[in-house]
Scaffold this motif. Sequence first.
Motif, PDB file in Angstrom:
ATOM      1  N   HIS A 186       0.806  -1.178  -0.003  1.00 11.59           N
ATOM      2  CA  HIS A 186      -0.001  -0.018   0.049  1.00 11.59           C
ATOM      3  C   HIS A 186       0.824   1.310  -0.002  1.00 11.59           C
ATOM      4  N   LEU A 202       0.094   4.326   0.699  1.00 18.15           N
ATOM      5  CA  LEU A 202      -0.492   5.150   1.815  1.00 18.15           C
ATOM      6  C   LEU A 202      -1.071   4.226   3.167  1.00 18.15           C
ATOM      7  N   THR A 242       0.257   9.699   9.248  1.00 20.52           N
ATOM      8  CA  THR A 242       0.314   8.894   7.711  1.00 20.52           C
ATOM      9  C   THR A 242       1.658   8.998   7.023  1.00 20.52           C
ATOM     10  N   LYS A 302       3.142   8.133   3.011  1.00 23.93           N
ATOM     11  CA  LYS A 302       3.100   7.591   2.030  1.00 23.93           C
ATOM     12  C   LYS A 302       4.557   7.689   1.265  1.00 23.93           C
ATOM     13  N   THR A 360      -8.067   5.620  -0.600  1.00 21.60           N
ATOM     14  CA  THR A 360      -8.360   6.788  -1.330  1.00 21.60           C
ATOM     15  C   THR A 360      -9.761   7.240  -1.433  1.00 21.60           C
ATOM     16  N   PRO A 362     -11.034  15.358   0.678  1.00 20.20           N
ATOM     17  CA  PRO A 362     -11.691  13.922   0.793  1.00 20.20           C
ATOM     18  C   PRO A 362     -12.699  14.118   2.117  1.00 20.20           C
ATOM     19  N   ASP A 408     -14.595   4.868  -1.065  1.00 23.04           N
ATOM     20  CA  ASP A 408     -13.589   5.243  -1.832  1.00 23.04           C
ATOM     21  C   ASP A 408     -14.243   5.801  -3.428  1.00 23.04           C
ATOM     22  N   GLU A 409     -13.299   5.783  -4.419  1.00 22.65           N
ATOM     23  CA  GLU A 409     -13.465   6.374  -5.543  1.00 22.65           C
ATOM     24  C   GLU A 409     -14.399   5.630  -6.319  1.00 22.65           C
TER      25      GLU A 409
END
Length: 389
Positions: free
Chosen positions: A167, A169, A185, A187, A239, A247, A339-340
């Motif tokens: 992953h 993120l 977080t 990234k 995401t 978000p 999510d998206e």
Amino acid sequence: MIPKVPLDNSFTVEATIDKPVVAILTIEDDLQLFRGNRNNFVDLIRTGQTMGIITYVVTVKDLKLHTPSVLGFTYRKDDETWVRGSFPRPNIIYNRIPQREDERLPRVKRKLAALSKQPGVRLFNRRFFNKWSLFQWLNENKATKPFIPETKKLTNPAVLGNLLKRHRLLYLKPVRGKAGVGIMTVKVQPEKQLPFRLQIQEEIGSRTYRCSTMNRLWNRVIKQSAVLGEPYIAQQGITLAVVNRRPFDLRALVQKNGAGHWELSGIGARVAGDSSITTHVPRGGYIDDPEKLLVSVFGQEKTEKVLSKVRKTTITLARQIERSAHYRLCEMSMDLGVDEKGHVWFFEANSKPMKFDEPHIRNKSLERIFQYSLYLHRLNTDSKGGTIS
């Protein structure tokens, strides 16, 4: 020393057979009598009174288990003051001890344990949830597992490294965290000279660090986690759907109704603030209408399907959490993400929900507390042949 408040002898409170006596449990305080959200307590007392139910605030210290009456507090509207009085011993206890630290005190733990075994007393929301336990419980069940991001205990650098291979993120969360405090977080940005980006949520805003190696990243994470003194979990980052490049997530309130069944009391939406890791309103986030936000991303038809999925999922999650906890729950709030692609994800549950600012959710949440209390009281009186125990 606890401030001395004279007893108000101008009222007499007596229990009745057909209604429960509800005590809002909190902890005493040297400066302000008792701790907790006073506005919430006032709303609860007023709602209870409207429904003909004796409702008052009681501290762990004042709650005696073997006396017919206890000292508690009620709110006097005429002069807007809290007064101490003598109330019937409660048979429903609503745990609103506000801090995990208070709940971990040995004397508080002993009192809660005694209450859970007390005949004729129904205690709900016995303790705060532990994030790691929640994810273990939900991963155990095939009906709830699809909604859970991959989650591991953050015990060593290998755990962090292996998750980052799968992953790009990650969210790092204290297992007993509250209101986003201490969340980080990570990234991965392989195209950068310093490929690991660590963002740390602070009281106001956030700090960002860039690290060249996993070892340096781990040292920075350990240094930050030591500040809270709490173990952490590492979780797959999702995401989320965005509006205006921000978000948003959903905040659901699930409660037991007057028939003793889990029911959704309402869904709100929280949009993240600038540079904030979380969507908490005190950190710059703001409240919005969930349907409006989802329609702007997915359109009306798909939004209806997403919301239907959210409603069903919250009940499934609540049942599994209560089943795994092995003690009675009355309510919980949940943080959910979409999510998206429109998939629903579970992020967190809180056994002591904060007040919802949406009036329709707030009003229903107050009523449900007492509807469920009436249900529990009926169970109790039926089993005891119509007497108050």
